[in-house]
Every structure is written in structure tokens, then in C-alpha cells.
Design an enzyme around this catalytic site. Structure first.
Site, PDB file in Angstrom:
ATOM      1  CE  LYS A 139      -3.747   2.263   2.465  1.00  0.00           C
ATOM      2  NZ  LYS A 139      -4.774   2.141   3.502  1.00  0.00           N
TER       3      LYS A 139
ATOM      4  CE  LYS B   2      -6.071   1.710  -0.654  1.00  0.00           C
ATOM      5  NZ  LYS B   2      -6.443   1.763   0.719  1.00  0.00           N
TER       6      LYS B   2
ATOM      7  CE1 TYR C  56     -14.776   2.880  -3.567  1.00  0.00           C
ATOM      8  CE2 TYR C  56     -12.789   3.289  -4.858  1.00  0.00           C
ATOM      9  CZ  TYR C  56     -13.416   3.133  -3.635  1.00  0.00           C
ATOM     10  OH  TYR C  56     -12.677   3.209  -2.477  1.00  0.00           O
TER      11      TYR C  56
HETATM   12  N1  FVT Z   1      -8.412   1.274   2.965  1.00  0.00           N
HETATM   13  C1  FVT Z   1      -9.244   1.580   1.893  1.00  0.00           C
HETATM   14  C2  FVT Z   1      -8.792   2.780   1.172  1.00  0.00           C
HETATM   15  O1  FVT Z   1      -7.908   3.476   1.669  1.00  0.00           O
HETATM   16  C3  FVT Z   1      -9.378   3.096  -0.155  1.00  0.00           C
HETATM   17  C4  FVT Z   1      -8.658   4.158  -0.858  1.00  0.00           C
HETATM   18  C5  FVT Z   1      -9.346   4.709  -2.068  1.00  0.00           C
HETATM   19  O2  FVT Z   1     -10.285   4.126  -2.640  1.00  0.00           O
HETATM   20  O3  FVT Z   1      -8.900   5.774  -2.493  1.00  0.00           O
END
Ligand code: FVT
Length: 337
Positions: free
Chosen positions: A202, A256, A321
Site C-alpha cells: 500500500k 494499492k 468502484y
Molecule cells: N483502505 C481503503 C482505502 O484506503 C481506499 C482508498 C481509495 O479508494 O482511495
């Protein structure tokens, strides 16, 4: 080994691209609803659907509406949803205690969905940022995010989530040692089947901006998250984090954000050959949805192309999303490319 084509005209690679059916026949990767994980934002209230300005097309849903959304996702073949809370600012404290309230929003929503839509998986994030008045993923003392003190809080949070019925826990906090602590706690408390999808790679990214609006954390965040999230310049370090989390008991790992980090997805899959997921985060969504809605790009095509890129990079699935929109598109059997 990749075969090098002989010189033209012995080889005419365009032959394989000549018609729709030929392109279908020679396509190397596919995208289906079962590749998709759909994040859903949950808020307090009764029968509420509240649009999120920075994520056009995404809403915060009250629990009954989240149950309906989960049902729709299940009906479209999406295997897993991920629930995120919009926490009332009055419930945010420096110790983030709402995180392990058995009746907090995500735990309540999990119980409601499990009761009414038993056949869809539910994942919950393990991290303190939606509940912390500092907006950080860990407990802050004099400006420092405290690693070891945070681990106890994450352990309690994880146990209440498992108790509520979460199938997969997603530790997204990037504290050192959290996967081992959570795995041990799950074993000791009789949750041997609760899976862990570790947010292992992350990165400290600008692409999370709209998410922080969505969960109401943007105003709260003091400073940045560079002392625990990864430097976007690093790739070997991401592999070390994946190795560590697998050793501590993660069942699957996540990269991520997604699109700016496809090289990491590919390295992780090639190196470890474990279930590997990417999170196409809120900023990536906002770029495609925003440009699409302005007519600057074709929203549907850009959405599908971006998701296929993750499959090409080797991901087993994508948190996006766009998940429900994509599943609906694929069900209509519309031609992808
Ligand atoms: N722990 C989940 C997220 O930080 C999501 C981040 C995003 O969709 O920008």
C-alpha cells in the site's frame, strides 16, 4: 519463451486481428464479474442514498440500502463486497474506540447483509483511520503514529469484525506485525476460517483523496502517511512486505493503488504465485468517471480497459468502484473491445 515472428510477408500479424471472432479467439485474458470486488460506503440513517461529490456515481448508503446493494451485487455474480463507514465526527476519538464497537456501522451492516444476502462474501478493513480524530491508521502520540500500541487496537477491531460475520479481513494500516497478531487472535478465538487479504503493498498515494472525502477523513488527517505507507519510488520493498505478510499468515495480498502500480502487481504475482488483488482506488475512479462524464473519454470503454489491464498484469481480482457497473455491462454481453 516468446516466439519472434519471421519477417514480413511470411508473418502478417494483422491476420489474427482481422475480425471480431478472430480477436475473440486469440484474446489472452478475460474479465468477468467473478473478478470483481465492490467497495460500498455505509452511513447512518434510514433509507438514505447520499451522493459523493468527488466520486460521481458512487453513494453513501444507509444499512437497508447497503443490503439492497449487496443483493444486487450477488445477483450480478460479484463474489465479494467491501464495506467502509462514513463515521459521524462525534464518534471519532484519539483512541479510535469506535473501531472495535461491536455495533459500529460496518459490523451492523455486516450482520444485516449476512442475514439477508448469505451468498455474498463480506470484507472489512482493519485500520483506525475512519474512527481516529487524527485521521491516521494508527494511534498518534505527540505527532508519532505508534506501531506497537496500534496493534492491540487492530486486534480488538479484527475480532469484533470476525464476530460480526466478516469473511475476509483487510488489514490496510501498514503497521509492522499486524498480520501475525491478527492471525493469532483469530486462531485463539475460534475463527480459523476468517481469511486475511493483506494490504501488503500500500503506497503513500495522492490517489486516495476522494476516498477520504467519502469516509469523512480528509478534514481530520494531520500530516501525511509516509511513515507507514510505501514510497511510490519503491518496488523491491513492496515484495519484501508481501513476503512478510504471507509469512505471518495472510491468505491473499493486495497492491494499492492499482493503475500506477501495475508493475508491482506483475512482480508480486510472478514472484509469489499467490492470490493477488489490486485496488483501483477512488482517485483512479474519479479520473475515469469525471473525464467520462465530461465527454473527454468514453466512460464504458475506459472502465473496461482499465480493469482488463489488471488481469493482464496477473491479478486474480480487482477492488473497484466500477464493479457493479462493469458486472451489469458484462451481463448485457456487450462487446468489450
Ligand atoms: N483502505 C481503503 C482505502 O484506503 C481506499 C482508498 C481509495 O479508494 O482511495
Amino acid at each position: 519463451m516468446v516466439h519472434t515472428p519471421p519477417p514480413f510477408p511470411v508473418s502478417r500479424p494483422r491476420r489474427n486481428r482481422r475480425t471480431d471472432w478472430m480477436r475473440d479467439l486469440t484474446r489472452e485474458n478475460s474479465l468477468s464479474a467473478s473478478d470483481l470486488i465492490w467497495p460500498i460506503f455505509v452511513r447512518e440513517g434510514d433509507d438514505v442514498v447520499e451522493p459523493i461529490d468527488s466520486m460521481p456515481g458512487v453513494n453513501r448508503l444507509s444499512v437497508s440500502r447497503a443490503v439492497e446493494a449487496a443483493n444486487e451485487a450477488a445477483n450480478h455474480g460479484i463474489p465479494l463486497i467491501a464495506l467502509f463507514p462514513y463515521t459521524d465526527p462525534d464518534k471519532k476519538t484519539p483512541d479510535a474506540a469506535e473501531a472495535w464497537n461491536p455495533e459500529n456501522l460496518v459490523n451492523t451492516a455486516t450482520r444485516a447483509i449476512k442475514a439477508q444476502v448469505p451468498d455474498i462474501g463480506i470484507m472489512l478493513d482493519v485500520a483506525l483511520d475512519p474512527y481516529n480524530s487524527d485521521g491516521h491508521d494508527g494511534i498518534v502520540r505527540e505527532g508519532v503514529v505508534m506501531n506497537d500500541e496500534t496493534l492491540g487496537a487492530l486486534e480488538q477491531q479484527a475480532l469484533t469484525q470476525a464476530e460480526a460475520g466478516a469473511d475476509i479481513l483487510g488489514p490496510s494500516d501498514m503497521m509492522d506485525g499486524r498480520i501475525g497478531i491478527i492471525r493469532r487472535a483469530l486462531e485463539q478465538n475460534d475463527f480459523p476460517d476468517t481469511a486475511i487479504m493483506a494490504y501488503s503493498a500500500k503506497f503513500a498515494s495522492a490517489f486516495y483523496g476522494p476516498f477520504r472525502d467519502a469516509v469523512g477523513a480528509s478534514g481530520a488527517l494531520k500530516g501525511d502517511k509516509k511513515t507507514y505507507q510505501l514510497d511510490p519510488a519503491n518496488s523491491d520493498e513492496a515484495l519484501r512486505m508481501v513476503a512478510r505478510d504471507l509469512d505471518e499468515g495472510a491468505d491473499m495480498v493486495m497492491v494499492k493503488p492499482g493503475m500506477p502500480y501495475l508493475d508491482i502487481c506483475q512482480r508480486v504475482k510472478q514472484e509469489f504465485a499467490v492470490p493477488t488483488y489490486a485496488y483501483q482506488v477512488s482517485g483512479e475512479y474519479a479520473m475515469i468517471a469525471g473525464a467520462g462524464d465530461n465527454g473527454w473519454i468514453d466512460r464504458d470503454k475506459a472502465m473496461l480497459e482499465s480493469l482488463m489491464a489488471f488481469k493482464r498484469a496477473g491479478c486474480d481480482g480487482i477492488l473497484s468502484y466500477f464493479a457493479l457497473e462493469t458486472a451489469k455491462f458484462l451481463r448485457r454481453d456487450m462487446d468489450l473491445f
